[in-house]
Write an enzyme that holds these catalytic residues in place. Structure first.
Site, mmCIF file in Angstrom:
data_model
loop_
_atom_site.group_PDB
_atom_site.id
_atom_site.type_symbol
_atom_site.label_atom_id
_atom_site.label_comp_id
_atom_site.label_asym_id
_atom_site.label_seq_id
_atom_site.Cartn_x
_atom_site.Cartn_y
_atom_site.Cartn_z
ATOM 1 N N ASP A 177 35.412 40.695 41.652
ATOM 2 C CA ASP A 177 36.210 40.685 40.447
ATOM 3 C C ASP A 177 37.257 39.553 41.091
ATOM 4 O O ASP A 177 38.053 40.115 41.954
ATOM 5 C CB ASP A 177 36.996 42.144 40.208
ATOM 6 C CG ASP A 177 37.836 41.983 39.107
ATOM 7 O OD1 ASP A 177 38.441 40.850 38.706
ATOM 8 O OD2 ASP A 177 38.272 43.095 38.402
ATOM 9 N N HIS A 178 36.937 38.567 40.700
ATOM 10 C CA HIS A 178 37.695 37.310 41.177
ATOM 11 C C HIS A 178 39.224 37.332 40.931
ATOM 12 O O HIS A 178 40.088 36.857 41.818
ATOM 13 C CB HIS A 178 37.211 35.984 40.654
ATOM 14 C CG HIS A 178 37.798 35.758 39.109
ATOM 15 N ND1 HIS A 178 36.966 36.169 38.124
ATOM 16 C CD2 HIS A 178 38.987 35.205 38.507
ATOM 17 C CE1 HIS A 178 37.618 35.621 36.914
ATOM 18 N NE2 HIS A 178 38.778 35.227 37.461
ATOM 19 N N HIS A 240 39.418 43.501 35.085
ATOM 20 C CA HIS A 240 40.671 42.962 35.660
ATOM 21 C C HIS A 240 41.805 43.663 35.280
ATOM 22 O O HIS A 240 42.773 43.795 36.208
ATOM 23 C CB HIS A 240 40.851 41.616 34.728
ATOM 24 C CG HIS A 240 39.804 40.723 35.028
ATOM 25 N ND1 HIS A 240 38.973 40.609 36.198
ATOM 26 C CD2 HIS A 240 39.064 39.866 34.318
ATOM 27 C CE1 HIS A 240 37.946 39.629 36.138
ATOM 28 N NE2 HIS A 240 37.952 39.004 34.970
#
Ligand code: NAP
Length: 482
Positions: A177-178, A240
């Protein structure tokens, strides 16, 4: 300031989908920067893998162009870029058949860290994992990096976890999950756990509410038809925003080790109160003078998919019972801005009298743009005439505090090197992903059953009216999206 570089041994990294958008725009430029910084030792190899009939020279040319386009202003020097491109090679592999797998095996070394990055459509995650097993490409030093979306709901996420578990140990699986790789997101942990100042106040006794905002000014653009199958809840909240919520709400882990951190995040997700579909606000942007509506962009005139979500979330544990967390995210909003605002309660008694103007203390952690922190505090307004109070901002921008020339690395730079180092702290564990889906699924399912239209909102506004009401009902207000 010189960043502390933890050396790694030479490695082999295979990027499935090495010719795709993500690889060209993010992964390979990030690796080039790490290479130029001396973090990728000589002898490391990056192998692009896809179906396109390219050879290594063709792939190198493609990536040279991508570096020109995507490295941006602070690009490494030309010599570093050339030496990086020389470390690239290409193998033609079809993830959905047996073509090319034996060649790929021949291109890899036995005794080095071996990472496979799944930068392909999600329908290929399972098949690639199975082929890696079938062609004996999995060594004890093998890791796989799985891109988002990790499943479409709990059932598909669970199935994918099971497929991966058939070939890999959980310690070999890096679900990316960047957002977790962003410096400012990692800073949330530093702010909370490296300072004594905040932790004693970090609970429902002192915190009135928390707002988490991830706003984008862009619409769905070219991703329209893909996005329409997903929506803001799946695309942003399930991963996010949920991760941000966890980092703000979790208990201090006993150490900064992967499972210690991830255990605490999982406890937060498990403690979230259910939210019904009717309580969750969803919206779609309309057309503006120079911008198309959501429905036009997704080319589906009757789409019920949301481009905006706002939620009030309760956490049933000792620390947070009674402090709501308000989450919102959307596209085509006033600006691109992400922040977390912690609003503290009023002091129990004002010694300055009933009429004294009062503003609650607010700690704002800005994730983008202008990463930094602001703490709003009350002071005395200068001048005679009694004790007049005024709230002012203690403002810090990380760029100013750390020096303008401090390079803030892209999330992928950090995350890919963590994979090579074998550090899973900033990657989601399988049970965490499943718990997040288990919480969001009933809301999405409720929306599907209700089949009513999301509320409309004006482009470049702060979202639909219902979202304002969500706060007004509680006597609170969203912070302005600037
Ligand atoms: P993309 O531009 O469509 O690229 C897909 C890549 O997969 C291409 O290199 C393609 O090359 C390769 N490919 C397709 N079928 C294949 C097969 N059967 N065997 C081997 N390779 C195959 O997609 P993307 O935007 O890079 O996205 C890749 C993944 O990252 C997706 O899961 C996406 O959800 C995720 N992601 C993307 C972004 C982004 O900004 N782009 C952001 C976050 C997550 P060939 O056609 O030549 O095989």
């Amino acid at each position: 300031m010189v960043a502390r570089v933890i050396p790694v041994d030479p490695f082999d990294l295979v990027i499935f989908g090495g010719t795709g958008d993500l690889a060209r725009r993010k992964i390979l430029p990030a690796l080039c920067r790490r290479f130029a910084d001396g973090q990728m030792p000589e002898g490391s190899r990056i192998i692009g893998a896809a179906r396109a009939a390219l050879d290594t020279d063709g792939f190198r040319q493609m990536i040279r162009k991508a570096l020109d386009e995507f490295l941006g202003e602070d690009a490494p020097d030309a010599d570093s870029q050339s030496r990086f491109v020389d470390a690239l090679s290409y193998v033609k592999v079809d993830a959905a058949s047996d073509d090319g797998w034996a060649d790929l095996r021949g291109a890899l070394r036995e005794d080095v860290v071996r990472a496979f990055y799944f930068s392909v459509g999600p329908s290929l995650f399972g098949p690639i994992a199975a082929q890696l097993g079938a062609f004996n490409l999995v060594t004890p030093e093998t890791r796989i990096v799985v891109e988002k979306p990790f499943g479409h709901d709990l059932e598909t996420a669970r199935a994918l976890n099971q497929t991966l578990a058939a070939h890999f140990d959980e310690t070999q699986i890096y679900r990316i999950d960047h957002y977790l790789g962003k410096e400012t997101v990692q800073n949330l942990m530093a702010v909370r756990f490296a300072n004594i100042l905040f932790e004693p106040l970090w609970n429902s006794r002192f915190v009135d509410h928390v707002q988490i905002t991830v706003a984008e000014s862009v619409g769905v653009g070219g991703r329209g038809p893909y996005y329409d199958k997903s929506g803001a809840m799946r695309d942003m909240v399930q991963n996010h925003l949920m991760q941000l919520l966890c980092l703000i709400a979790m208990e201090p882990p006993h150490c900064f080790e992967p499972d210690a951190v991830r255990d605490e995040k999982l406890k937060v997700i498990n403690a979230l109160d259910p939210v019904s579909a009717g309580e969750a606000v969803r919206g779609q942007y309309t057309a503006g003078p120079n911008s198309a509506s959501y429905l036009t962009e997704v080319e589906t005139p009757d789409s019920l998919t949301e481009s905006y979500v706002a939620l009030k979330v309760g956490i049933s544990n000792w620390r947070w019972k009674g402090t709501p967390f308000y989450l919102r995210t959307g596209k085509r909003l006033r600006s691109r801005s992400s922040e977390i605002a912690i609003t503290f309660r009023d002091p129990p008694h004002s010694i300055f009298g009933e009429g004294a103007p009062w503003r609650a203390n607010v700690l704002v952690i800005r994730l983008q743009p202008d990463e930094g922190m602001t703490l709003r505090v009350m002071i005395k307004e200068p001048g005679p005439g009694g004790m007049r109070l005024k709230d002012v901002a203690l403002d810090m921008s990380f760029a100013d505090a750390l020096g303008e020339d401090m390079h803030i690395p892209d999330a992928y730079e950090r995350l890919i090197m963590d994979v090579i180092r074998g550090n899973q702290t900033l990657f989601m564990r399988g049970d965490e992903v499943e718990a997040a889906w288990a919480w969001t699924d009933p809301i999405i399912d409720g929306w599907r059953k209700a089949a009513d239209k999301p509320s409309e909102y004006d482009p470049f506004s702060s979202g639909p009216e219902d979202a304002l009401m969500l706060m007004h009902r509680d006597g609170r207000k969203w912070r302005e999206i600037r």
